[in-house]
Scaffold this motif. Sequence first.
Motif, PDB file in Angstrom:
ATOM      1  N   THR A 243       0.836  -1.207   0.000  1.00  0.00           N
ATOM      2  CA  THR A 243       0.000   0.000   0.000  1.00  0.00           C
ATOM      3  C   THR A 243       0.868   1.254   0.000  1.00  0.00           C
ATOM      4  O   THR A 243       2.047   1.222   0.355  1.00  0.00           O
ATOM      5  CB  THR A 243      -0.927   0.034   1.232  1.00  0.00           C
TER       6      THR A 243
ATOM      7  N   ARG B  39      -2.725   7.665  -1.189  1.00  0.00           N
ATOM      8  CA  ARG B  39      -3.226   8.281  -2.422  1.00  0.00           C
ATOM      9  C   ARG B  39      -2.984   9.790  -2.349  1.00  0.00           C
ATOM     10  O   ARG B  39      -3.323  10.427  -1.361  1.00  0.00           O
ATOM     11  CB  ARG B  39      -4.720   7.994  -2.603  1.00  0.00           C
TER      12      ARG B  39
ATOM     13  N   GLU C 226      -3.838   3.408  -1.421  1.00  0.00           N
ATOM     14  CA  GLU C 226      -3.835   2.708  -2.694  1.00  0.00           C
ATOM     15  C   GLU C 226      -3.115   1.387  -2.490  1.00  0.00           C
ATOM     16  O   GLU C 226      -2.087   1.327  -1.813  1.00  0.00           O
ATOM     17  CB  GLU C 226      -3.133   3.521  -3.775  1.00  0.00           C
TER      18      GLU C 226
ATOM     19  N   LEU D 103      -1.685  -2.382  -4.294  1.00  0.00           N
ATOM     20  CA  LEU D 103      -1.234  -3.020  -5.535  1.00  0.00           C
ATOM     21  C   LEU D 103      -2.010  -4.318  -5.720  1.00  0.00           C
ATOM     22  O   LEU D 103      -1.976  -5.208  -4.841  1.00  0.00           O
ATOM     23  CB  LEU D 103       0.268  -3.292  -5.471  1.00  0.00           C
TER      24      LEU D 103
ATOM     25  N   ASN E 206       7.889   0.576  -8.504  1.00  0.00           N
ATOM     26  CA  ASN E 206       7.102   0.993  -9.665  1.00  0.00           C
ATOM     27  C   ASN E 206       7.861   0.764 -10.969  1.00  0.00           C
ATOM     28  O   ASN E 206       7.260   0.437 -12.000  1.00  0.00           O
ATOM     29  CB  ASN E 206       6.731   2.470  -9.539  1.00  0.00           C
TER      30      ASN E 206
ATOM     31  N   TRP F  80      -2.309   0.079  -9.352  1.00  0.00           N
ATOM     32  CA  TRP F  80      -2.589   0.601  -8.009  1.00  0.00           C
ATOM     33  C   TRP F  80      -4.079   0.932  -7.942  1.00  0.00           C
ATOM     34  O   TRP F  80      -4.588   1.684  -8.769  1.00  0.00           O
ATOM     35  CB  TRP F  80      -1.766   1.852  -7.731  1.00  0.00           C
TER      36      TRP F  80
END
Length: 1016
Positions: free
Chosen positions: A866, A869, A886, A888, A974, A988
């Motif tokens: 997580t 956001r 957010e 994954l 990422n 995400w």
Amino acid sequence: MMTAALISNKPEFVKLFLENGVRLKEFVTWDTLLYLYQNLDPSCLFHSKLQKVLAEEPERPVSAPPAPRVQMHHVAQVLRELLGDFTQPLYPRPRTGDRPRLLLPVPNIKLNVQGVSLRSLYKRSPGHVAFTMDPVRDLLIWAIIQNRRELAEIIWAQSQDCIAAALACSKILKELSKEEEDTDSLEEMLALADEYEHRAIGVFTECHRKDEDRAQKLLTRVSEAWGKTTCLQLALEAKDMKFVSHGGVQAFLTKVWWGQLCVDNGLWRVIACMLAFPLLYTGLISFRERRLQAGPGLPRVRAFFNAPVVIFHLNILSYFAFLCLFAYVLMVDFQPTPSCCEYLIYFWLFSLVCEELRQLFYDPDEFGLMKMALLYFSDFWNKLDIGAILLFIAGLTCRLIPALLYPGRIILSLDFIMFCLRLMHIFTISKTLGPKIIIVKRMMKDVFFFLFLLAVWVVSFGVAKQAILIHNESRVDWIFRGVVYQSYLTIFGQMPAYIDGVNFSLDQCSPNGTDPYKPKCPESDAVRHEPAFPEWLTVILLCLYLLFTNILLLNLLIAMFNYTFQQVQEHTDQIWKFQRHDLIEEYQGRPPAPPPFILLSHLHLFIKRVVLKIPARRRKQLKSKLEKNEEAALLSWEIYLKESYLQNQQYQQKQRPEQKIQDIGNKVSTMVDLLEMESLKRSGSMEQRLASLEEQVAQTSRALHWVMKALRDGGFGSEEGIPAPAPQKASEGQDLEPDGRQEEEDVGDTHHVNARHLLYPNSHVTRFPVPNEKVPWETAFLIYDPPFYTDDRKDRGLVDPMGNALEPLSGISYNAVDGPIDRRSFHGVYVVQDGLPLNPMGRTGLRGRGSLGCFGPNHTLQPVITRWRRNQDGAICRKSIKKMLEVLVVKHSLSEHWALPGGSREPGEILPRKLKQVLRREFWSSFQNLLTQGTEVYRGYVDDPRNTDNAWIETVAISIHFSDQSDMDLKRLNSHLHACDPGMSVRWQVVDRRIPLYANHKTILQKVATLYGAFY
């Protein structure tokens, strides 16, 4: 709550409190304001200035009662430095007999107002008494000195004297920016100061459009809340040129300039009546008041000669007459004994001296002699006047001594130049010459700095030339001529005659330097009478000198002039309108008679001030104090037009193309959210209906199964004729992970539901029906006869043997680590019956290992990755005050739901197979370190449709949270996300209860959100 919102810079909460009943007049008390100033941001400049004031404060005696370190008179002292000495202290110093007020403790309140009525948050304390006349002003100053834009904007919208407040904010910010060292903060302060100047202009424009007279009253009204000053004075001190150059302000200044005359009178009429005042009786001049226009002659004459425009032109005529007389005496009538004309000049100058003294001691606002002296000498033209007067006195002293008559005339001649330069100040009122004079003043500064560069080349060339040509020149005057004077004239084309040896002649110089009227001869050959100095060297030096001075430096000076002209020309009109006020104010308070007749006015003033002790009063046109009722009505009218201005600003903001695009984007986002919500509602309703239909079909199938079994046991039919039920598809294939097609259940529910689905996933096997009360093994279930099913998996080397024979299964060690497989359960030791382990959660209606890989517990790993956001500005998004997460997630193309990137692992491996499919190999080791540093949120049994009586799934959920968006591990994660399988997707996903995720995964995700206090 309000105090906490102010200190923590929460403008949204402050606006919410104000909209829900918080009254600033009751909130801002002595204790509250002191607490706010004691909790200033230590990084702000005002805090350091306040600490300097406190350091200079004398220590209190031991016997004195305790008092807070910061007092409001300390704050007032710093504010007066920022606003200027022309204002009175905003907060009075406590008297000696007053007891210091003790601060009430204000707790550190967290801003959590969910489910609480905002009106109940604010309760008026009976012991608090408001002590200031304008609490909005106090909060506005507190916000401005900390450069809090949004908070100050909300508070300024609540202010009454809004124009004065905006101009005062502009003044404070500009003064603070002068001492600010941080470039970013300095630019923010100047931008905010310019914004408040524009607000003052906007509100004044609305006022001037509605009523010009009322708007002009706002300019000259004495504001008690802002230190007994006026809006016009604040604008002048803050150098708000845009405000002063506003048409309404200039119309007011023009009105003051013309006095009681109509502004449409031609200048030729004024001059004609000045030269022949009986023309006033002919109606040539029109007045604003009817009583003067049609009244008797004496009031009309008095009104005419008291107008500043008339006083100004009378003084111009007087000054020109003085200069003409002065020039006549210097050039024609300068006798050893002073003549009548010269005595008239002395008398005239004496009247000028008296006028300068009157301006110096004129103190209607009671600033004090020192302050008035500083204000007087801060003006350049006053310095020029004093210099001209002192030089005249020096010349007069020399002139009266017979032996120094000629030096006295020289000094007076130089003094005449200074008196002529004084004419430039007179011409500043002209709209044509005034801006040009401003440009000339700026260019004089450029010339001053240019002379430093020029002096380097002149002196260097002059010394080198003098040393090469002349040997041991001892006469100082000729040294100056050779080094400076001749070098300077060379720039303008006057070349030395002997520098190249062509025009060399001994008759034009003195060989030994004994002739005081001839320069010393350069180095030469006495026999051949030829120059002996190196001619080629002096020529080269001359060429280089002319190259750098004539071409480089002079063109640099022209470029500097051009830059100054272009820079000033853009704002010349504003600068001229701004400086026009000083001249108007000077002649508005000047006696009507010009020098030397002004001595009569000075005598009259001397009798009034010194003999009769009548105090000086400022003209009402520039500063007036209104009655309370009139002032209240004027401020109410200003507030009304301020609201109109704010509404117009909001409308213009909405009409901007950028704002329209942003609004359209917000609307589209809202529509997308609504459509997604509607889609989720429809899909949820469809899932419920399908689940209900599946349950009904399952019940019907069970009933038919019982009927067919009863008929078969009764001898009807055969086993070959029984139709096979339709298989149930698994949601996630063969991977060992939680599945959740039913309603959301707790991960650790003892009565598993998904594990008792009638149809086993991806097979034709039907479970034996198990009621809820028969699930525990401890409960007797005599008719329980579940079928045995073990799937034939492709990866046989990684699974237990097939079939129900005990011989192949005898080598398995349960409740222990069996080779590469860990067969221990998180729920303790499980029972092994007839060589097969029993599900610790109870019966499932199916024996064997099903589609799972191992008998007993099948361990999986669920990493919950997580991050917060964030919006485009990098701020964390919030919903219902809580932060938003957010997560994954991954998704197969054949699946309708997203899932956490976890599942079963290869023997000896740490990372799940599904995580390896979306993560590049070079990041696997780094992710293992993240797993070891993660937080375990769940460990135990998972209710899954693939569970059987002898095989089940147990999982460990580990939370990996990235709290910082600039975390290097997050950036690397990422950059290494990559779906190796084309049918696999990764993204995400915003954490919400409506997220399309499997039910058991949602339960794990809810635990993670609870762990971080996030929205779910």
